[in-house]
Design an enzyme around this catalytic site. Structure first.
Site, short mmCIF file in Angstrom:
data_model
loop_
_atom_site.label_atom_id
_atom_site.label_comp_id
_atom_site.label_asym_id
_atom_site.label_seq_id
_atom_site.Cartn_x
_atom_site.Cartn_y
_atom_site.Cartn_z
N TRP A 98 7.53 43.34 88.99
CA TRP A 98 6.26 43.52 89.68
C TRP A 98 5.30 44.40 88.89
O TRP A 98 4.07 44.22 88.95
CB TRP A 98 6.50 44.09 91.08
N LYS A 120 0.99 53.29 99.90
CA LYS A 120 0.97 54.25 101.02
C LYS A 120 -0.45 54.62 101.45
O LYS A 120 -0.64 55.21 102.51
CB LYS A 120 1.75 55.51 100.64
N TYR A 168 10.76 62.83 88.99
CA TYR A 168 12.06 62.68 88.36
C TYR A 168 13.11 63.06 89.42
O TYR A 168 13.05 64.17 89.95
CB TYR A 168 12.24 63.57 87.12
N SER A 226 11.05 56.38 91.20
CA SER A 226 11.50 55.31 92.10
C SER A 226 11.69 54.00 91.35
O SER A 226 12.38 53.10 91.83
CB SER A 226 10.50 55.13 93.25
N TYR A 279 11.88 52.48 86.99
CA TYR A 279 12.00 52.97 85.63
C TYR A 279 11.01 52.32 84.66
O TYR A 279 11.37 51.56 83.76
CB TYR A 279 13.44 52.81 85.16
N LEU A 298 7.27 54.10 83.08
CA LEU A 298 6.47 55.32 83.18
C LEU A 298 5.23 55.11 84.04
O LEU A 298 4.43 54.21 83.81
CB LEU A 298 6.04 55.80 81.79
N HIS A 299 5.07 55.97 85.04
CA HIS A 299 3.89 55.95 85.89
C HIS A 299 3.59 57.37 86.35
O HIS A 299 4.47 58.22 86.42
CB HIS A 299 4.09 55.02 87.10
N VAL A 300 2.32 57.62 86.63
CA VAL A 300 1.85 58.95 87.02
C VAL A 300 1.15 58.86 88.37
O VAL A 300 0.40 57.92 88.63
CB VAL A 300 0.87 59.51 85.96
N HIS A 301 1.41 59.84 89.22
CA HIS A 301 0.85 59.87 90.57
C HIS A 301 -0.42 60.73 90.60
O HIS A 301 -0.43 61.85 90.08
CB HIS A 301 1.86 60.46 91.55
#
Length: 331
Positions: free
Chosen positions: A169, A201, A263, A266, A268, A270-273
């Site tokens: 996805w 969310k 870490y 959720s 694998y 790389l993603h940033v919130h």
């Protein structure tokens, strides 16, 4: 070891007619009914939903997670009350009905019946749902794990490789095969680039609970553990351009943002919130979140900081990785 990935993974599972209907209705709901000009009310797939069990619920977060079946297939339905928006207050006060419950001196309590359009429930459908999805939303006891650099190589990494967690996805987003209309900003550079889009969310109706995800174009970075100083241009680019994109689109300055990595993550890749400061987003606690600014500084000080650093993170009781740490007598 899960967040919103299970919701997105549902989009890559199943190709039958029901799955397509679920995905269409889900996309229409999340995009405010903008999907292909269709009214999101035209398909009420939940009329076929048969409840099996309530997996969990939260009075504080005003949500409930329900396991059941949809036309014979396992499914999870997530219901979440949407926040009250400031721009809807006038309509809310003028168009609602009040039912008196209690009056005592200066205090009066009512039950307010709001107009339907101001009383929506954000609904996410995961169908077909796997056992992993069901377990993800069940109430579980959690344990704090201490992972050394050696633990990662001998316990965590083999577990990740054996499980072969799907990130198809994610690739669909990067390749513009899905969620194109949801993209807030894109840098196509194969080394430094990323795609910024809303997390599931966030219903995008107010900025108080703003939640965006920046997904790196590079596909060989699983998590914090893979980062070295060679990835600094990528991280700095996400940090700078991500903040600029949020400011331009949502008028929120950097001083109002919390930018971090999870870490364990959720999923694998790389993603940033990016979340609004003050919003208590799931997983933003110190036991799981690592501020991107700190990550950048740590790698500037030590190019292999995350290769050797002992890291701590929570795992649920039913997580397979927790079992591996117990087998290795590391818990």
């Amino acid at each position: 070891m899960a967040d919103s990935a299970a919701k997105r993974e549902a989009d890559s599972v199943g190709t039958d007619e029901l799955s397509q209907r679920v995905k269409r209705a889900k996309a229409d709901n999340e995009n405010g009914g903008r999907g292909a000009g269709k009214d999101p009310e035209c398909e009420n797939i939940l009329s076929e939903f048969k409840t099996s069990a309530v997996l969990s619920d939260s009075a504080r977060e005003k949500n409930i997670f329900i396991h059941g079946k949809l036309a014979g297939q396992e499914a999870v339905v997530i219901l979440e009350k949407t926040p009250i928006r400031e721009d809807s207050l006038a309509e809310l006060f003028s168009g609602s009905r009040l039912k008196l419950e209690m009056r005592n001196d200066i205090y009066t309590t009512y039950r307010l019946q709001a107009p339907p359009q101001l009383n929506e429930i954000k609904t996410t459908v995961v169908c077909p749902a796997t056992e992993k999805h069901v377990k993800k939303y069940q109430r579980q006891e959690s344990f704090l794990v201490e992972e050394t650099g050696e633990d990662y190589h001998y316990i965590t990494l083999p577990y990740i490789q054996k499980q072969s967690f799907s990130v198809q996805w994610v690739h669909n987003i990067l390749e513009k095969k899905a969620e194109v209309e949801r993209i807030v900003y894109e840098d196509p550079d194969p080394k430094r680039g990323f795609v910024l889009l809303p997390d599931f969310k966030w219903d995008q109706k107010q900025v108080d609970d703003l939640y965006l995800i920046a997904i790196a174009q590079q596909r060989d970075i699983r998590s914090l553990r893979d980062l070295t100083s060679e990835h600094l241009p990528l991280l700095q680019n996400i940090f700078q351009k991500g903040k600029e994109a949020v400011l331009q689109r949502y008028k929120l300055p950097a001083s109002k943002l919390r930018v971090y990595l999870h870490y364990q993550p959720s999923y694998y890749h790389l993603h940033v919130h990016f979340t609004k400061l003050g919003y208590e987003a799931p997983g933003c606690g110190v036991e799981r979140a690592h501020l991107l600014a700190d990550v950048i500084q740590n790698l500037q000080s030590d190019p292999r900081y995350y290769k050797t650093r002992t890291l701590y993170f929570p795992l649920r009781a039913d997580d397979g990785l927790l079992g591996k740490f117990k087998e290795a007598e590391r818990l």
